[in-house]
Motif scaffolding. Structure first.
Motif, mmCIF file in Angstrom:
data_model
loop_
_atom_site.group_PDB
_atom_site.id
_atom_site.type_symbol
_atom_site.label_atom_id
_atom_site.label_comp_id
_atom_site.label_asym_id
_atom_site.label_seq_id
_atom_site.Cartn_x
_atom_site.Cartn_y
_atom_site.Cartn_z
ATOM 1 N N ASP A 1 78.774 -41.544 74.481
ATOM 2 C CA ASP A 1 79.057 -40.110 74.402
ATOM 3 C C ASP A 1 80.517 -39.840 74.754
ATOM 4 O O ASP A 1 81.284 -40.767 75.015
ATOM 5 C CB ASP A 1 78.101 -39.302 75.291
ATOM 6 N N ASP B 1 87.392 -34.957 71.499
ATOM 7 C CA ASP B 1 86.436 -34.186 70.706
ATOM 8 C C ASP B 1 86.575 -34.504 69.217
ATOM 9 O O ASP B 1 85.577 -34.630 68.493
ATOM 10 C CB ASP B 1 86.642 -32.688 70.938
ATOM 11 N N LEU B 2 87.811 -34.639 68.758
ATOM 12 C CA LEU B 2 88.041 -34.983 67.357
ATOM 13 C C LEU B 2 87.500 -36.369 67.030
ATOM 14 O O LEU B 2 86.887 -36.575 65.979
ATOM 15 C CB LEU B 2 89.534 -34.918 67.039
ATOM 16 N N VAL C 1 85.055 -38.046 68.574
ATOM 17 C CA VAL C 1 83.593 -38.043 68.577
ATOM 18 C C VAL C 1 83.059 -37.362 67.319
ATOM 19 O O VAL C 1 82.123 -37.854 66.670
ATOM 20 C CB VAL C 1 83.047 -37.362 69.842
ATOM 21 N N SER C 2 83.662 -36.254 66.934
ATOM 22 C CA SER C 2 83.228 -35.556 65.720
ATOM 23 C C SER C 2 83.425 -36.418 64.481
ATOM 24 O O SER C 2 82.586 -36.435 63.571
ATOM 25 C CB SER C 2 84.000 -34.241 65.558
ATOM 26 N N LYS C 3 84.532 -37.149 64.450
ATOM 27 C CA LYS C 3 84.845 -37.991 63.301
ATOM 28 C C LYS C 3 83.893 -39.173 63.176
ATOM 29 O O LYS C 3 83.431 -39.508 62.077
ATOM 30 C CB LYS C 3 86.292 -38.487 63.421
ATOM 31 N N ASP D 1 80.904 -39.765 64.854
ATOM 32 C CA ASP D 1 79.480 -39.536 65.070
ATOM 33 C C ASP D 1 78.775 -39.522 63.715
ATOM 34 O O ASP D 1 79.082 -38.704 62.850
ATOM 35 C CB ASP D 1 79.279 -38.190 65.797
ATOM 36 N N GLY E 1 77.419 -36.369 62.132
ATOM 37 C CA GLY E 1 78.351 -35.303 61.799
ATOM 38 C C GLY E 1 78.722 -34.437 62.983
ATOM 39 O O GLY E 1 79.175 -33.309 62.804
ATOM 40 N N GLY E 2 78.536 -34.965 64.190
ATOM 41 C CA GLY E 2 78.911 -34.234 65.399
ATOM 42 C C GLY E 2 77.736 -33.640 66.142
ATOM 43 O O GLY E 2 77.902 -33.120 67.247
ATOM 44 N N LYS E 3 76.522 -33.734 65.562
ATOM 45 C CA LYS E 3 75.362 -33.138 66.217
ATOM 46 C C LYS E 3 74.967 -33.877 67.490
ATOM 47 O O LYS E 3 74.588 -33.277 68.495
ATOM 48 C CB LYS E 3 74.180 -33.105 65.248
ATOM 49 N N ARG F 1 76.968 -35.799 69.267
ATOM 50 C CA ARG F 1 78.108 -35.890 70.186
ATOM 51 C C ARG F 1 78.198 -37.276 70.801
ATOM 52 O O ARG F 1 78.506 -37.438 71.989
ATOM 53 C CB ARG F 1 78.003 -34.825 71.289
ATOM 54 N N CYS G 1 86.431 -46.464 65.833
ATOM 55 C CA CYS G 1 87.175 -45.493 66.634
ATOM 56 C C CYS G 1 88.260 -46.179 67.451
ATOM 57 O O CYS G 1 89.428 -45.766 67.440
ATOM 58 C CB CYS G 1 86.206 -44.737 67.541
#
Length: 259
Positions: free
Chosen positions: A175, A196-197, A199-201, A203, A206-208, A210, A220
């Motif tokens: 996380d 945040d970017l 994790v969104s990228k 995940d 699609g970021g759900k 997190r 990453c």
């Protein structure tokens, strides 16, 4: 390329054995952070044992000797130079490469590498495979030789250890807080906005969720590491600022976007 159950099971055993052994148009950019190291983050703790990932290292920071290749801003489609296995390479790694290299060319392509690295409890997307190939060959030809394959294989063992170390709740995902701690341990101090970017990228939901899974965690970390090292090549004084020509900037960033 399909991989038989037997070969996948054998590769899992190889991985465990190795793990147990442990081995003038220009653009001015600036990195800033609170770490006092120009935004790069402090060096990893001496006890981390991960080969200086994210900090200067005698092994290029990838967990093995850096692959030979063109300069950092050479053509990304330059031909690969044939290579050989480094002395002392685990015979099982040699056998794994040779099994994937069915035409005996001395290289394996992206799908062959994906099959060689994937097992029933661990798989890699082609995007992750492409990024691994780019960073270990400094080329987008999407072929890899014995020397680069060996470095890549050993490095995956280190990255698996890092992932397991920071997946503290054993969820199989990292996380945002665990990712922050993992990157700090590797020498990268990134801001909450960048976290945040990332994790969104990476995940898969699609970021759900997190959170990011193992293969995306590798992608990453490779992205953060690769871009930081390219930046540091220009920031020779470690000031947190660097100047790129437009061409150099595009050649630096685009491979990470189109892997």
């Amino acid at each position: 390329m399909a991989t038989s159950f037997k070969s996948k099971k054998h590769l899992t055993q190889i991985s465990q054995k190795i793990k147990n052994r442990k081995e003038k148009s220009s653009i001015s950019l600036s990195l800033s952070g609170s770490s006092g190291h120009g935004g790069y983050g402090g060096p990893p703790p001496p006890s981390s044992g991960y080969g200086g990932y994210g900090a200067p290292s005698g092994h290029g920071g990838y967990g093995g000797p850096p692959p030979p290749g063109p300069g950092p801003y050479g053509s990304p489609f330059a031909s690969l130079i044939p290579s050989a296995f480094p002395p002392g390479t685990d015979p099982n790694i040699v056998a794994c490469f040779q099994a994937a290299d069915q035409d005996g060319s001395g290289f394996i392509d992206d799908k062959e590498l994906q099959g060689a690295l994937s097992t029933y409890n661990q798989s890699f997307s082609l995007r992750t495979v492409h990024l691994l190939m780019y960073l270990f060959t400094n080329s987008n030809v999407r072929k890899i030789g014995p020397k680069e394959f060996t470095s890549l294989f050993y490095s995956l063992q280190s990255w698996r250890s890092i992932f397991e170390r920071f997946d503290k709740d054993r969820s199989g995902r990292i996380d945002v807080n665990e990712l922050r701690d993992a990157l700090l341990s590797l020498g990268f101090s990134v801001s909450p906005v960048v976290l945040d970017l990332l994790v969104s990228k990476f995940d898969k939901s699609g970021g759900k969720n997190r959170a990011i899974e193992y293969d995306n965690f590798i992608e990453c970390c490779l992205t953060v590491k690769g871009l930081t090292e390219k930046f540091k090549e220009k920031d020779t004084s470690y000031s947190g600022s660097a100047t790129f020509t437009y061409e150099a900037f595009m050649l630096t960033v685009l491979p990470f976007l189109v892997a």
